[in-house]
Design a protein around this motif. Structure first.
Motif, PDB file in Angstrom:
ATOM      1  N   UNK A  39      47.155  51.796  45.556  1.00 26.74           N
ATOM      2  CA  UNK A  39      48.617  51.821  45.675  1.00 26.74           C
ATOM      3  C   UNK A  39      49.226  52.558  44.487  1.00 26.74           C
ATOM      4  N   UNK A  40      48.667  52.301  43.306  1.00 26.98           N
ATOM      5  CA  UNK A  40      49.148  52.983  42.102  1.00 26.98           C
ATOM      6  C   UNK A  40      48.923  54.484  42.220  1.00 26.98           C
ATOM      7  N   UNK A  41      47.791  54.871  42.810  1.00 29.75           N
ATOM      8  CA  UNK A  41      47.461  56.286  42.965  1.00 29.75           C
ATOM      9  C   UNK A  41      48.559  57.029  43.727  1.00 29.75           C
ATOM     10  N   UNK A  42      49.106  56.404  44.763  1.00 31.55           N
ATOM     11  CA  UNK A  42      50.147  57.044  45.558  1.00 31.55           C
ATOM     12  C   UNK A  42      51.541  56.853  44.952  1.00 31.55           C
ATOM     13  N   UNK A  43      51.763  55.716  44.308  1.00 35.84           N
ATOM     14  CA  UNK A  43      53.084  55.434  43.749  1.00 35.84           C
ATOM     15  C   UNK A  43      53.322  56.148  42.427  1.00 35.84           C
ATOM     16  N   UNK A  44      52.262  56.366  41.659  1.00 34.62           N
ATOM     17  CA  UNK A  44      52.413  56.975  40.338  1.00 34.62           C
ATOM     18  C   UNK A  44      51.269  57.964  40.089  1.00 34.62           C
ATOM     19  N   UNK A  45      51.339  59.155  40.695  1.00 39.49           N
ATOM     20  CA  UNK A  45      50.251  60.142  40.551  1.00 39.49           C
ATOM     21  C   UNK A  45      49.999  60.548  39.104  1.00 39.49           C
ATOM     22  N   UNK A 104      22.265  53.992  40.594  1.00 44.29           N
ATOM     23  CA  UNK A 104      21.492  53.164  39.665  1.00 44.29           C
ATOM     24  C   UNK A 104      21.901  51.703  39.804  1.00 44.29           C
ATOM     25  N   UNK A 105      21.025  50.830  39.313  1.00 49.15           N
ATOM     26  CA  UNK A 105      21.352  49.412  39.226  1.00 49.15           C
ATOM     27  C   UNK A 105      21.981  49.140  37.871  1.00 49.15           C
ATOM     28  N   UNK A 106      22.915  48.212  37.844  1.00 50.08           N
ATOM     29  CA  UNK A 106      23.505  47.765  36.574  1.00 50.08           C
ATOM     30  C   UNK A 106      23.360  46.251  36.512  1.00 50.08           C
ATOM     31  N   UNK A 107      22.602  45.787  35.492  1.00 48.61           N
ATOM     32  CA  UNK A 107      22.324  44.370  35.350  1.00 48.61           C
ATOM     33  C   UNK A 107      22.785  43.881  33.988  1.00 48.61           C
ATOM     34  N   UNK A 108      23.407  42.709  33.967  1.00 51.26           N
ATOM     35  CA  UNK A 108      23.901  42.162  32.704  1.00 51.26           C
ATOM     36  C   UNK A 108      22.747  41.569  31.901  1.00 51.26           C
ATOM     37  N   UNK A 109      22.851  41.725  30.581  1.00 47.86           N
ATOM     38  CA  UNK A 109      21.880  41.128  29.670  1.00 47.86           C
ATOM     39  C   UNK A 109      22.508  39.884  29.048  1.00 47.86           C
ATOM     40  N   UNK A 110      21.890  38.742  29.245  1.00 51.22           N
ATOM     41  CA  UNK A 110      22.455  37.479  28.764  1.00 51.22           C
ATOM     42  C   UNK A 110      23.854  37.305  29.363  1.00 51.22           C
ATOM     43  N   UNK A 111      24.788  36.737  28.594  1.00 49.23           N
ATOM     44  CA  UNK A 111      26.141  36.541  29.113  1.00 49.23           C
ATOM     45  C   UNK A 111      27.041  37.680  28.654  1.00 49.23           C
ATOM     46  N   UNK A 112      27.733  38.290  29.588  1.00 53.27           N
ATOM     47  CA  UNK A 112      28.653  39.371  29.250  1.00 53.27           C
ATOM     48  C   UNK A 112      30.033  39.058  29.815  1.00 53.27           C
ATOM     49  N   UNK A 113      31.025  39.705  29.222  1.00 49.37           N
ATOM     50  CA  UNK A 113      32.406  39.604  29.695  1.00 49.37           C
ATOM     51  C   UNK A 113      32.856  41.007  30.088  1.00 49.37           C
ATOM     52  N   UNK A 114      33.463  41.115  31.253  1.00 45.84           N
ATOM     53  CA  UNK A 114      33.955  42.414  31.707  1.00 45.84           C
ATOM     54  C   UNK A 114      35.293  42.231  32.400  1.00 45.84           C
ATOM     55  N   UNK A 115      35.986  43.338  32.594  1.00 45.26           N
ATOM     56  CA  UNK A 115      37.277  43.292  33.283  1.00 45.26           C
ATOM     57  C   UNK A 115      37.152  44.053  34.588  1.00 45.26           C
ATOM     58  N   UNK A 116      37.783  43.535  35.626  1.00 46.40           N
ATOM     59  CA  UNK A 116      37.706  44.126  36.962  1.00 46.40           C
ATOM     60  C   UNK A 116      39.114  44.426  37.472  1.00 46.40           C
ATOM     61  N   UNK A 117      39.295  45.672  37.951  1.00 41.87           N
ATOM     62  CA  UNK A 117      40.565  46.065  38.558  1.00 41.87           C
ATOM     63  C   UNK A 117      40.373  46.221  40.051  1.00 41.87           C
ATOM     64  N   UNK A 118      41.216  45.576  40.822  1.00 41.46           N
ATOM     65  CA  UNK A 118      41.106  45.595  42.284  1.00 41.46           C
ATOM     66  C   UNK A 118      41.375  46.993  42.829  1.00 41.46           C
ATOM     67  N   UNK A 119      40.484  47.463  43.697  1.00 43.18           N
ATOM     68  CA  UNK A 119      40.584  48.829  44.218  1.00 43.18           C
ATOM     69  C   UNK A 119      41.832  49.032  45.075  1.00 43.18           C
ATOM     70  N   UNK A 120      42.199  48.034  45.881  1.00 44.51           N
ATOM     71  CA  UNK A 120      43.375  48.182  46.742  1.00 44.51           C
ATOM     72  C   UNK A 120      44.640  48.368  45.917  1.00 44.51           C
ATOM     73  N   UNK A 121      44.727  47.614  44.822  1.00 48.24           N
ATOM     74  CA  UNK A 121      45.909  47.744  43.969  1.00 48.24           C
ATOM     75  C   UNK A 121      45.930  49.095  43.266  1.00 48.24           C
ATOM     76  N   UNK A 122      44.754  49.561  42.838  1.00 51.21           N
ATOM     77  CA  UNK A 122      44.682  50.865  42.178  1.00 51.21           C
ATOM     78  C   UNK A 122      45.019  51.988  43.152  1.00 51.21           C
TER      79      UNK A 122
END
Length: 220
Positions: free
Chosen positions: A184-190, A164-182
């Protein structure tokens, strides 16, 4: 029974008991107590320098680990502006894990633009903070995403293109977590990663239930 034999038997008995303990804090505590009695035996009775040295080292290591466990389990204060997210989405995490995870993210803004298109792969993990985003399939609006909703989490987890498409309505604020860092966490802290996957799964269930209910009403 003389004092030396008593100290020695208590030390080995506690070591034996520790073998049956699964909870790591109690295991460390019992081993520390066992090493203390063995240390006293070697220091006061046998005067075995090597045994005194190694039992002391074992005690120091276990005491250090006990302090670490207490520190890790000590509740952290969740900021008021994040309490609703912690209680509603990330309650499986400890307060320390949540704050650690939250600080990995980057706060971003968007206005009237697509966060992801159908057919694209979601590289980073995204979550809505303020405002709403529209979920559209073939230009047809099917749902709104608001505070606490993950964006295209299935694509993020599976690596498959978004449906699906996800489009923002007006101005929105969101948080983004970097996949590469996550990753690393996946392997370091299962253990932590499993808790995070549970949060993503719960968010998906919340989205699917209203959609199924809506479809059944249409069919009726």
């Amino acid at each position: 029974m003389d004092t030396g034999l008593l100290l020695l038997n208590i030390g080995y008995s506690l070591t034996f008991i520790a073998l049956a303990i699964r909870e790591i804090l109690w295991l460390r505590t019992t081993l520390t107590a066992a090493q203390l009695f063995l240390f006293l035996y070697h220091f006061l009775i046998s005067e075995n320098t090597s045994a005194i040295f190694w039992t002391l080292i074992f005690m120091i290591v276990n005491i250090y680990m006990i302090i670490r466990i207490f520190n890790e389990r000590r509740p952290r204060i969740i900021p008021d502006e994040l309490k609703d997210l912690y209680d509603g989405v990330f309650h499986q995490l400890t307060s320390k894990e949540f704050l650690y995870f939250w600080n990995m993210g980057t706060i971003k803004t968007s206005q009237n633009e697509f966060l992801i298109h159908s057919g694209q792969t979601q590289e980073n993990l995204l979550m809505m903070l303020n405002g709403t985003s529209s979920v559209e399939v073939n230009n047809k609006h099917i749902a709104n995403l608001d505070r606490g909703s993950f964006i295209a989490e299935i694509s993020f987890l599976t690596g498959e293109p978004a449906s699906a498409d996800v489009k923002t309505n007006d101005e929105v604020i969101y948080v983004s977590w970097d996949s590469d860092r996550l990753k690393r966490v996946q392997f370091e802290n299962p253990g932590f990663w499993m808790k995070l996957q549970h949060a993503l799964s719960q968010d998906l269930v919340k989205k699917v239930k209203p959609q199924k209910k809506k479809e059944s009403q249409i069919e009726e």
